[in-house]
Every structure is written in C-alpha cells, then in structure tokens.
Design a protein around this motif. Structure first.
Motif, mmCIF file in Angstrom:
data_model
loop_
_atom_site.group_PDB
_atom_site.id
_atom_site.type_symbol
_atom_site.label_atom_id
_atom_site.label_comp_id
_atom_site.label_asym_id
_atom_site.label_seq_id
_atom_site.Cartn_x
_atom_site.Cartn_y
_atom_site.Cartn_z
ATOM 1 N N PHE A 20 0.824 -1.206 0.000
ATOM 2 C CA PHE A 20 0.000 0.000 0.000
ATOM 3 C C PHE A 20 0.860 1.259 0.000
ATOM 4 O O PHE A 20 0.544 2.239 -0.668
ATOM 5 C CB PHE A 20 -0.948 -0.008 1.199
ATOM 6 N N LYS A 21 1.964 1.234 0.745
ATOM 7 C CA LYS A 21 2.829 2.417 0.743
ATOM 8 C C LYS A 21 3.489 2.616 -0.623
ATOM 9 O O LYS A 21 3.502 3.728 -1.157
ATOM 10 C CB LYS A 21 3.906 2.289 1.823
ATOM 11 N N LYS A 22 3.991 1.548 -1.201
ATOM 12 C CA LYS A 22 4.680 1.630 -2.488
ATOM 13 C C LYS A 22 3.737 2.091 -3.597
ATOM 14 O O LYS A 22 4.134 2.846 -4.492
ATOM 15 C CB LYS A 22 5.268 0.270 -2.840
ATOM 16 N N ASN A 23 2.495 1.670 -3.543
ATOM 17 C CA ASN A 23 1.546 1.950 -4.625
ATOM 18 C C ASN A 23 0.508 2.996 -4.239
ATOM 19 O O ASN A 23 -0.538 3.096 -4.896
ATOM 20 C CB ASN A 23 0.839 0.656 -5.020
ATOM 21 N N ARG A 24 0.789 3.775 -3.228
ATOM 22 C CA ARG A 24 -0.215 4.704 -2.705
ATOM 23 C C ARG A 24 -0.716 5.673 -3.770
ATOM 24 O O ARG A 24 -1.925 5.899 -3.898
ATOM 25 C CB ARG A 24 0.368 5.478 -1.519
ATOM 26 N N SER A 25 0.174 6.246 -4.554
ATOM 27 C CA SER A 25 -0.239 7.207 -5.594
ATOM 28 C C SER A 25 -1.130 6.557 -6.637
ATOM 29 O O SER A 25 -2.136 7.141 -7.068
ATOM 30 C CB SER A 25 0.997 7.806 -6.277
ATOM 31 N N ARG A 26 -0.794 5.342 -7.037
ATOM 32 C CA ARG A 26 -1.612 4.617 -8.010
ATOM 33 C C ARG A 26 -2.984 4.293 -7.442
ATOM 34 O O ARG A 26 -4.002 4.412 -8.123
ATOM 35 C CB ARG A 26 -0.920 3.313 -8.429
ATOM 36 N N LEU A 27 -3.013 3.887 -6.197
ATOM 37 C CA LEU A 27 -4.278 3.523 -5.562
ATOM 38 C C LEU A 27 -5.205 4.720 -5.407
ATOM 39 O O LEU A 27 -6.418 4.606 -5.578
ATOM 40 C CB LEU A 27 -3.999 2.892 -4.194
ATOM 41 N N ILE A 28 -4.640 5.872 -5.088
ATOM 42 C CA ILE A 28 -5.439 7.086 -4.923
ATOM 43 C C ILE A 28 -6.173 7.423 -6.216
ATOM 44 O O ILE A 28 -7.332 7.848 -6.211
ATOM 45 C CB ILE A 28 -4.551 8.263 -4.473
ATOM 46 N N CYS A 29 -5.513 7.190 -7.336
ATOM 47 C CA CYS A 29 -6.072 7.558 -8.650
ATOM 48 C C CYS A 29 -6.967 6.481 -9.248
ATOM 49 O O CYS A 29 -7.550 6.679 -10.320
ATOM 50 C CB CYS A 29 -4.943 7.873 -9.631
ATOM 51 N N CYS A 30 -7.056 5.347 -8.602
ATOM 52 C CA CYS A 30 -7.769 4.207 -9.170
ATOM 53 C C CYS A 30 -9.105 3.997 -8.468
ATOM 54 O O CYS A 30 -9.202 4.131 -7.250
ATOM 55 C CB CYS A 30 -6.906 2.948 -9.052
ATOM 56 N N ASP A 31 -10.157 3.655 -9.246
ATOM 57 C CA ASP A 31 -11.476 3.398 -8.676
ATOM 58 C C ASP A 31 -11.786 1.907 -8.553
ATOM 59 O O ASP A 31 -12.771 1.531 -7.921
ATOM 60 C CB ASP A 31 -12.562 4.047 -9.542
ATOM 61 N N ASP A 32 -10.961 1.078 -9.155
ATOM 62 C CA ASP A 32 -11.245 -0.356 -9.230
ATOM 63 C C ASP A 32 -10.068 -1.155 -8.674
ATOM 64 O O ASP A 32 -8.939 -0.995 -9.130
ATOM 65 C CB ASP A 32 -11.503 -0.733 -10.690
ATOM 66 N N CYS A 33 -10.348 -2.017 -7.696
ATOM 67 C CA CYS A 33 -9.269 -2.777 -7.080
ATOM 68 C C CYS A 33 -8.953 -4.078 -7.803
ATOM 69 O O CYS A 33 -7.943 -4.724 -7.513
ATOM 70 C CB CYS A 33 -9.592 -3.071 -5.616
ATOM 71 N N LEU A 82 2.988 7.393 7.817
ATOM 72 C CA LEU A 82 3.472 7.131 6.465
ATOM 73 C C LEU A 82 4.995 7.163 6.372
ATOM 74 O O LEU A 82 5.560 6.826 5.332
ATOM 75 C CB LEU A 82 2.865 8.133 5.479
ATOM 76 N N GLU A 83 5.657 7.553 7.458
ATOM 77 C CA GLU A 83 7.125 7.594 7.443
ATOM 78 C C GLU A 83 7.750 6.214 7.634
ATOM 79 O O GLU A 83 8.935 6.030 7.368
ATOM 80 C CB GLU A 83 7.622 8.541 8.533
ATOM 81 N N ILE A 84 6.982 5.242 8.113
ATOM 82 C CA ILE A 84 7.564 3.915 8.304
ATOM 83 C C ILE A 84 7.370 3.077 7.036
ATOM 84 O O ILE A 84 6.583 3.423 6.159
ATOM 85 C CB ILE A 84 6.957 3.186 9.531
ATOM 86 N N ASN A 85 8.083 1.968 6.955
ATOM 87 C CA ASN A 85 8.052 1.148 5.738
ATOM 88 C C ASN A 85 6.731 0.431 5.523
ATOM 89 O O ASN A 85 6.358 0.144 4.387
ATOM 90 C CB ASN A 85 9.180 0.106 5.773
ATOM 91 N N ASP A 86 6.049 0.134 6.605
ATOM 92 C CA ASP A 86 4.840 -0.688 6.496
ATOM 93 C C ASP A 86 3.677 -0.113 7.303
ATOM 94 O O ASP A 86 3.189 -0.731 8.247
ATOM 95 C CB ASP A 86 5.140 -2.118 6.942
ATOM 96 N N PRO A 87 3.208 1.091 6.942
ATOM 97 C CA PRO A 87 2.064 1.660 7.658
ATOM 98 C C PRO A 87 0.811 0.826 7.398
ATOM 99 O O PRO A 87 0.639 0.280 6.303
ATOM 100 C CB PRO A 87 1.926 3.056 7.040
ATOM 101 N N PRO A 88 -0.071 0.700 8.380
ATOM 102 C CA PRO A 88 -1.296 -0.086 8.177
ATOM 103 C C PRO A 88 -2.129 0.458 7.023
ATOM 104 O O PRO A 88 -2.255 1.675 6.856
ATOM 105 C CB PRO A 88 -2.043 0.071 9.493
ATOM 106 N N ALA A 89 -2.696 -0.435 6.248
ATOM 107 C CA ALA A 89 -3.562 -0.013 5.143
ATOM 108 C C ALA A 89 -4.802 0.702 5.662
ATOM 109 O O ALA A 89 -5.291 1.659 5.055
ATOM 110 C CB ALA A 89 -3.959 -1.222 4.305
ATOM 111 N N VAL A 90 -5.301 0.221 6.798
ATOM 112 C CA VAL A 90 -6.467 0.840 7.434
ATOM 113 C C VAL A 90 -6.179 0.976 8.921
ATOM 114 O O VAL A 90 -5.664 0.052 9.552
ATOM 115 C CB VAL A 90 -7.741 0.001 7.232
ATOM 116 N N LEU A 91 -6.480 2.141 9.444
ATOM 117 C CA LEU A 91 -6.340 2.390 10.873
ATOM 118 C C LEU A 91 -7.742 2.499 11.459
ATOM 119 O O LEU A 91 -8.596 3.210 10.934
ATOM 120 C CB LEU A 91 -5.573 3.701 11.085
ATOM 121 N N TYR A 92 -7.982 1.770 12.533
ATOM 122 C CA TYR A 92 -9.280 1.797 13.207
ATOM 123 C C TYR A 92 -9.125 2.573 14.507
ATOM 124 O O TYR A 92 -8.238 2.266 15.316
ATOM 125 C CB TYR A 92 -9.759 0.380 13.505
#
Length: 315
Positions: A20-33, A82-92
């Motif tokens: 999720f961190k590596k592809n964050r920009s792509r994911l933001i722009c995408c509507d379909d998973c 977001l500064e760490i290598n593996d931030p959670p995809a979802v925070l509750y």
C-alpha cells in the motif's frame, strides 16, 4: 479508491502494508481494485465476492461499534505513520482523535520495579500536560505512565493488538484499561478489523504504530531482552527524539531490569543497535538521545521535540 476496496485488497495474499505504501499514488487515482488483485495474485480474483462480503461486514461492525476506519489513502490518515516502511492499510480508531496532534510514547517492561513505576508516574503526570501519552496499555510501565494520583489521564492513546471490539478480542484485564482510557476521554487505535482477536505476534506488530505516531519516546525501564525493543526498533529509524531514564545513584538502577537503559546511554547508537537487533547503526536516524534524570531533562526533551516539529512545519 474507496475504503471498501482497500479492505478487499487487504485480504489478498501478497498484498500487505508495504504494498500500500509503495503503490499509494496509483491507488489514490484508481477506482477499481480488481486490476491490482490480478497484478499481484491473479488466482485470487475468484475469491472477490468472499472478500467483498468480509469488507462489508467490517464496515457494518465499525458503524455499530462507533469505530472510525481511516484508509491510508485518506488525507485524514496520520502523516507520521506514512514515514515507516509498512504503515497499516487501514487504521481503526475509537475516542478522541484530536489527541494524535502531539504525542510521545512512554514505554518499558511489563515486569517493572518500584523505581520504574514511580518514574513512569512522574513522567506521565508531567508530560500529559502538553502531550498525549501513547503506549500499549499493558501492565507495568505502560499502565503506570497513564495512571497517577489515583486516576487515569484524559490524554492516553492506547495502541492495541486486537480489534476494537475489545471485550471480545482482548483479555479481561486489558479490556478494563481500555474502558478506563475511553471513559476518561482518551483514544484507542488498532490496525485490525473489529472482531480480530489479539495473538502472540500482533503485540510486536502494534509496537511500530506506537513508534510512528510519537514525536518523542521515553524508555523508562527495560532489560536487554525486553519487549520494548520492538517499539524502539521502529522509532530508532525515524528522525525523532529518544529519552532514556538514567538514575545511576540508585542501587535498583544497576540491576538487569535497567540493563537496556545503561547499554543505550553508554554505547549510544551502538547500544541501540545491540538492543533492537541491528547489525549496524546505519539505519538509526534519531536526532537526539537524551539521558533523563530529573525535571531539567524533561525540558530539554520537550525543546528537542518542539524544534523538530517546527522545522518540519516549514516545508
């Protein structure tokens, strides 16, 4: 991408926090998973409807339990994570989220001594006037840093290792502390869906969130093999401020229960590397390592944090 699609992706084998961190920009722009599922694990697309039902159940649970899920794509997601290598995809989160604005971690052993407990209470009482106090809410130093003068601080942040349906996912003792935090106006945070029980691995994983959310960290008391190494392992790789309790006049301080403190202060970055299990000090990015003996050192610690915060805000 909507939160539901993010929750679907989290279930796909091969897609984890680093993805999720590596592809964050792509994911933001995408509507379909679905394209991401095919890209990473094409066979998993056959399970899409199963993933979708799980995601919908998670969202329903969050709504019924008063939990706010925040996607790593959201502008409301804590930037420090977001500064760490593996931030959670979802925070509750549940409770007073404004507490995330100014945070320090106060951590140490579960098997604390009278000296460690007394110091943790003093630190919590002092620093909670300016900062939120973040840790895992477990017995020992964690609890003593948020309970003092016979009551709990209203500025506690607990990072828990189970879902936020905590009466079902956490031990009874832990659930009692979580209740106290929420009733006092604090905040509880998890990276796990509401119904997921804690296990023997989730505690060490949750430690990285404590580290990432905190501008400064104080190690109160730890043996050289203590579990605080998990939090410090992540924190030491960030350009932030570390405080380490130093009480050389006390006989108790010379025991193995404070060995990590002594090693870090005598060997500095080499001591941190030894404690957290790094082969070299190359990845250690701390701006300061401050021995803390009394209130004068509290002020030094705070000033170092505030300097970093100010410099960061300039960019």
């Amino acid at each position: 991408m909507e939160l539901k699609e993010i929750l679907i992706l989290t279930q796909v084998k091969g897609i984890g926090p680093a993805f999720f961190k590596k592809n964050r920009s792509r994911l933001i722009c995408c509507d379909d998973c679905t394209n991401f599922i095919k890209e990473v694990n094409e066979e998993a697309i056959t399970e899409y409807q199963v993933y979708e039902k799980v995601a919908e159940r998670v969202l329903t649970d969050c709504k019924s339990l008063g939990i706010r899920p925040i996607s790593c794509l959201s502008p409301e997601y804590p930037k420090m994570l977001l500064e760490i290598n593996d931030p959670p995809a979802v925070l509750y989160i549940k409770g007073n989220e404004t507490l995330l604005n100014k945070v320090i971690a106060i951590i140490g052993t579960r098997h604390s001594t009278p000296l460690g407990n007394k110091i943790a209470e003093r630190l919590g009482e002092h620093f909670s006037q300016e900062y939120s106090i973040c840790n895992g809410l477990v017995e020992g130093i964690d609890e003593h840093s948020i309970y003092f003068n016979g009551k709990i601080t209203s500025k506690a942040i607990g990072i828990i290792s189970g879902g936020l349906n905590y009466p079902q996912t956490c031990s009874k003792a832990h659930a009692k502390v979580i209740d106290d935090v929420l009733n006092a106006g604090g905040l509880i945070v998890s990276e796990y869906p509401p119904q997921q029980p804690e296990d023997k691995y989730s505690g060490s994983k949750a430690s990285r969130i404590q580290a990432a959310l905190s501008q400064g960290l104080i190690l109160v008391q730890s043996g050289i093999d203590g579990g605080s190494k998990y939090t410090l392992a992540t924190f030491s790789k960030l350009p932030r401020v570390l405080g380490v309790i130093h009480f050389p006049t006390s006989e108790e301080y010379q025991s193995e229960k404070f060995e990590a403190n002594r090693v870090i202060l005598s060997e500095q970055k080499d001591g941190i590397a030894r404690f957290v299990g790094l082969k070299t000090t190359k990845k250690i990015e701390l701006t300061s390592i401050i021995p803390i003996q009394g209130k004068a050192d509290y002020d030094i610690f705070s000033s170092k944090i505030n300097k970093i915060t100010f410099q960061t805000s300039l960019f």
